[in-house]
Design an enzyme around this catalytic site. Structure first.
Site, PDB file in Angstrom:
ATOM      1  N   GLY A  43       0.832  -1.199   0.000  1.00 44.41           N
ATOM      2  CA  GLY A  43       0.000   0.000   0.000  1.00 44.41           C
ATOM      3  C   GLY A  43       0.864   1.244   0.000  1.00 44.41           C
ATOM      4  O   GLY A  43       2.046   1.193   0.363  1.00 44.41           O
ATOM      5  N   CYS A  98       6.540   0.301   7.259  1.00 48.27           N
ATOM      6  CA  CYS A  98       6.078   1.405   6.416  1.00 48.27           C
ATOM      7  C   CYS A  98       7.189   1.753   5.430  1.00 48.27           C
ATOM      8  O   CYS A  98       8.358   1.817   5.812  1.00 48.27           O
ATOM      9  CB  CYS A  98       5.759   2.611   7.309  1.00 48.27           C
ATOM     10  SG  CYS A  98       5.202   4.049   6.389  1.00 48.27           S
ATOM     11  N   LEU A  99       6.817   1.984   4.187  1.00 50.00           N
ATOM     12  CA  LEU A  99       7.818   2.327   3.173  1.00 50.00           C
ATOM     13  C   LEU A  99       8.526   3.637   3.514  1.00 50.00           C
ATOM     14  O   LEU A  99       9.620   3.894   3.021  1.00 50.00           O
ATOM     15  CB  LEU A  99       7.166   2.425   1.793  1.00 50.00           C
ATOM     16  CG  LEU A  99       6.629   1.105   1.209  1.00 50.00           C
ATOM     17  CD1 LEU A  99       5.834   1.371  -0.062  1.00 50.00           C
ATOM     18  CD2 LEU A  99       7.758   0.131   0.928  1.00 50.00           C
ATOM     19  N   GLN A 143       3.259  10.023   1.106  1.00 51.42           N
ATOM     20  CA  GLN A 143       4.531   9.292   1.043  1.00 51.42           C
ATOM     21  C   GLN A 143       5.314   9.581  -0.233  1.00 51.42           C
ATOM     22  O   GLN A 143       6.489   9.241  -0.342  1.00 51.42           O
ATOM     23  CB  GLN A 143       4.289   7.780   1.153  1.00 51.42           C
ATOM     24  CG  GLN A 143       3.753   7.357   2.510  1.00 51.42           C
ATOM     25  CD  GLN A 143       3.568   5.859   2.586  1.00 51.42           C
ATOM     26  OE1 GLN A 143       2.560   5.331   2.135  1.00 51.42           O
ATOM     27  NE2 GLN A 143       4.552   5.164   3.128  1.00 51.42           N
ATOM     28  N   HIS A 158      -3.859   1.772   8.090  1.00 52.91           N
ATOM     29  CA  HIS A 158      -2.506   2.348   8.021  1.00 52.91           C
ATOM     30  C   HIS A 158      -2.456   3.484   6.992  1.00 52.91           C
ATOM     31  O   HIS A 158      -1.953   4.571   7.268  1.00 52.91           O
ATOM     32  CB  HIS A 158      -1.517   1.231   7.665  1.00 52.91           C
ATOM     33  CG  HIS A 158      -0.091   1.667   7.540  1.00 52.91           C
ATOM     34  ND1 HIS A 158       0.902   1.202   8.378  1.00 52.91           N
ATOM     35  CD2 HIS A 158       0.525   2.516   6.679  1.00 52.91           C
ATOM     36  CE1 HIS A 158       2.059   1.765   8.033  1.00 52.91           C
ATOM     37  NE2 HIS A 158       1.860   2.558   6.994  1.00 52.91           N
ATOM     38  N   GLU A 159      -3.008   3.222   5.808  1.00 59.17           N
ATOM     39  CA  GLU A 159      -2.925   4.218   4.726  1.00 59.17           C
ATOM     40  C   GLU A 159      -3.778   5.448   5.009  1.00 59.17           C
ATOM     41  O   GLU A 159      -3.356   6.582   4.764  1.00 59.17           O
ATOM     42  CB  GLU A 159      -3.353   3.616   3.385  1.00 59.17           C
ATOM     43  CG  GLU A 159      -2.541   2.437   2.891  1.00 59.17           C
ATOM     44  CD  GLU A 159      -1.051   2.663   2.927  1.00 59.17           C
ATOM     45  OE1 GLU A 159      -0.588   3.821   2.921  1.00 59.17           O
ATOM     46  OE2 GLU A 159      -0.316   1.662   2.976  1.00 59.17           O
ATOM     47  N   HIS A 194      -2.135   7.821   7.228  1.00 58.46           N
ATOM     48  CA  HIS A 194      -1.136   8.656   6.542  1.00 58.46           C
ATOM     49  C   HIS A 194      -1.776   9.965   6.071  1.00 58.46           C
ATOM     50  O   HIS A 194      -1.139  11.010   6.065  1.00 58.46           O
ATOM     51  CB  HIS A 194      -0.585   7.934   5.312  1.00 58.46           C
ATOM     52  CG  HIS A 194       0.638   7.103   5.569  1.00 58.46           C
ATOM     53  ND1 HIS A 194       1.816   7.637   6.031  1.00 58.46           N
ATOM     54  CD2 HIS A 194       0.875   5.776   5.394  1.00 58.46           C
ATOM     55  CE1 HIS A 194       2.719   6.662   6.135  1.00 58.46           C
ATOM     56  NE2 HIS A 194       2.181   5.528   5.764  1.00 58.46           N
TER      57      HIS A 194
HETATM   58 CO    CO Z   1       3.084   3.673   5.666  1.00 57.30          CO
END
Ligand code: CO
Length: 177
Positions: free
Chosen positions: A43, A91-92, A48, A133-134, A137
């Site tokens: 995701g 997380c990326l 991000q 999670h997304e 963000h």
């Molecule tokens: Co993340």
């Protein structure tokens, strides 16, 4: 477009709703999906990649129903208030570290698809955790913000060490979002 990592202040900013005549969004969603797949993520949220719009892409790589979800203005409209599950997350934007937090077991999310039709997903499992999670963000919240102060400090310390060692570009095992 590239992935922005912690502690870039963009990650803690709130995103704005997208309007139907925003011509850029379809292109942004495509590019976000591309970056998500390149990074082996499941995701990715627009902040991000430095874009403060309520846009999310998700592909949980569910073999039973593989699907790339592109979500415009996603919002949690209902959740399992009392059923919480442990979620091991990465997380990326915080490559190299993971932590376990508590999340709602299931959620109901409303969003608009690429044709700007309103849709609803009601789900549990990985997709539910991913959506939570997304969507966080989009409010400038990271999964580490769920941790107790000392735990959060420990994860950040570990992250900074990895970054110095140059290992941060390689995620530990497990899904990152
Ligand atoms: Co993340």
């Amino acid at each position: 477009m590239k992935i922005i990592t912690y502690p870039n202040p963009i990650l803690s900013k709130k995103c704005t709703e997208v309007s139907q005549d925003d011509r850029e969004i379809l292109q942004i969603l495509d590019q976000m999906a591309e970056i998500m797949y390149e990074s082996n993520g499941v995701g990715l949220a627009a902040p991000q990649v430095g874009i403060l719009k309520r846009l999310v892409v998700i592909d949980t790589r569910d073999e039973a129903k593989p699907e790339l979800l592109k979500l415009i203005n996603p919002k949690i409209i209902s959740k399992s208030r009392y059923d919480l599950v442990e979620s091991d997350e990465g997380c990326l934007s915080l490559p190299g570290v993971r932590a376990t937090i508590l999340r709602y077991e299931w959620v109901k999310v409303s969003y608009f698809n690429e044709k700007f039709e309103q849709k609803i997903i009601e789900t549990d499992g990985l997709l539910s955790l991913c959506l939570q999670h997304e969507i966080e963000h989009l409010y400038g919240r990271l999964y580490i913000d769920h941790l107790k102060k000392t735990e959060k400090a420990y994860v950040i310390k570990k992250y900074n060490q990895k970054k110095q060692e140059g290992l941060a570009s390689k995620n530990l095992q497990g899904d990152s979002v």
